[in-house]
Design a protein around this motif. Structure first.
Motif, PDB file in Angstrom:
ATOM      1  N   PHE A  76       0.758  -1.411   0.187  1.00  0.00           N
ATOM      2  CA  PHE A  76       0.016  -0.054  -0.119  1.00  0.00           C
ATOM      3  C   PHE A  76       0.786   1.241   0.003  1.00  0.00           C
ATOM      4  O   PHE A  76       0.259   2.469   0.167  1.00  0.00           O
ATOM      5  CB  PHE A  76      -0.631   0.141   1.091  1.00  0.00           C
ATOM      6  N   LEU A  77       2.311   1.118  -0.127  1.00  0.00           N
ATOM      7  CA  LEU A  77       3.088   2.453  -0.087  1.00  0.00           C
ATOM      8  C   LEU A  77       2.792   3.324  -1.364  1.00  0.00           C
ATOM      9  O   LEU A  77       2.675   4.439  -1.170  1.00  0.00           O
ATOM     10  CB  LEU A  77       4.590   1.750   0.003  1.00  0.00           C
ATOM     11  N   PRO A  78       2.714   2.684  -2.496  1.00  0.00           N
ATOM     12  CA  PRO A  78       2.302   3.691  -3.722  1.00  0.00           C
ATOM     13  C   PRO A  78       0.975   4.481  -3.358  1.00  0.00           C
ATOM     14  O   PRO A  78       0.670   5.556  -3.767  1.00  0.00           O
ATOM     15  CB  PRO A  78       2.239   2.825  -4.837  1.00  0.00           C
ATOM     16  N   SER A  79      -0.336   3.864  -2.559  1.00  0.00           N
ATOM     17  CA  SER A  79      -1.389   4.369  -2.191  1.00  0.00           C
ATOM     18  C   SER A  79      -1.350   5.629  -1.409  1.00  0.00           C
ATOM     19  O   SER A  79      -1.711   6.608  -1.375  1.00  0.00           O
ATOM     20  CB  SER A  79      -2.231   3.294  -1.778  1.00  0.00           C
ATOM     21  N   VAL A  80      -0.375   5.260  -0.465  1.00  0.00           N
ATOM     22  CA  VAL A  80      -0.012   6.306   0.682  1.00  0.00           C
ATOM     23  C   VAL A  80       0.575   7.439  -0.182  1.00  0.00           C
ATOM     24  O   VAL A  80       0.374   8.677   0.127  1.00  0.00           O
ATOM     25  CB  VAL A  80       0.771   5.807   1.927  1.00  0.00           C
ATOM     26  N   ALA A  81       1.560   7.182  -0.941  1.00  0.00           N
ATOM     27  CA  ALA A  81       2.195   8.328  -1.573  1.00  0.00           C
ATOM     28  C   ALA A  81       1.376   9.223  -2.435  1.00  0.00           C
ATOM     29  O   ALA A  81       1.587  10.403  -2.650  1.00  0.00           O
ATOM     30  CB  ALA A  81       3.579   7.615  -2.625  1.00  0.00           C
ATOM     31  N   LEU A  82       0.525   8.490  -3.180  1.00  0.00           N
ATOM     32  CA  LEU A  82      -0.338   9.261  -4.133  1.00  0.00           C
ATOM     33  C   LEU A  82      -1.254  10.487  -3.309  1.00  0.00           C
ATOM     34  O   LEU A  82      -1.951  11.329  -3.938  1.00  0.00           O
ATOM     35  CB  LEU A  82      -1.467   8.255  -4.959  1.00  0.00           C
TER      36      LEU A  82
END
Length: 166
Positions: free
Chosen positions: A78-84
């Motif tokens: 879920f790291l890309p989701s948080v970064a977005l």
């Protein structure tokens, strides 16, 4: 005086020992955060924690996310989701930094409370509150990484993960 010494010893022991806690308590602490959250997450498979980090940033709490260089490429992360969350206009106060603390996953809330353990990454393992000495070490290490590495834009992470550019 005889009562005072055992009371002081009990208090000292209680403040120096770590306490087991749950991921739910960590997310509640993130909902109550007022100034800043620092999270070192070598991986993030816990959707509940990812959502709490994004919600903290949407409330204008400064969120600093530290991960190893290629952590956002792991399947199911879920790291890309948080970064977005930082791609919104105006950008949210969310910093994404590459770094390795050589530590278990950890979350620091308002520079006062430290949570650490594999449960922060996978959502099912143990999580515990850190001691004040661990908090001091974690704050020093994470601040050094944040100051030494640039904020990575979400577009860089998405391009690396999915091959997309915007």
């Amino acid at each position: 005086m005889r009562r005072f010494i055992p009371l002081m010893l009990a208090w000292a022991a209680s403040t120096g020992t770590a306490q087991t806690t749950t991921l739910n308590e960590v997310t509640q602490a993130l909902h109550r955060a007022q100034r800043q959250v620092i999270a070192y997450l070598p991986d993030l498979q816990a959707q509940m924690l990812a959502q709490a980090l994004k919600e903290a940033a949407s409330r204008r709490v400064h969120v600093y996310l530290i991960t190893p260089r290629r952590a956002h490429l792991r399947p199911g992360s879920f790291l890309p989701s948080v970064a977005l969350a930082n791609a919104e206009q105006p950008p949210l106060p969310l910093g994404y930094h590459f770094g390795d603390l050589d530590a278990p996953p950890l979350v620091i809330v308002d520079n006062r409370t430290l949570y650490l353990g594999a449960g922060l990454a996978d959502g099912s393992s143990a999580v515990r509150r850190g001691t004040s000495a661990e908090l001091t070490r974690a704050l020093t290490a994470s601040t050094n990484v944040i100051n030494a590495s640039p904020n990575i834009p979400a577009r860089v992470l998405i391009k690396e993960r999915y091959g997309l550019a915007w």
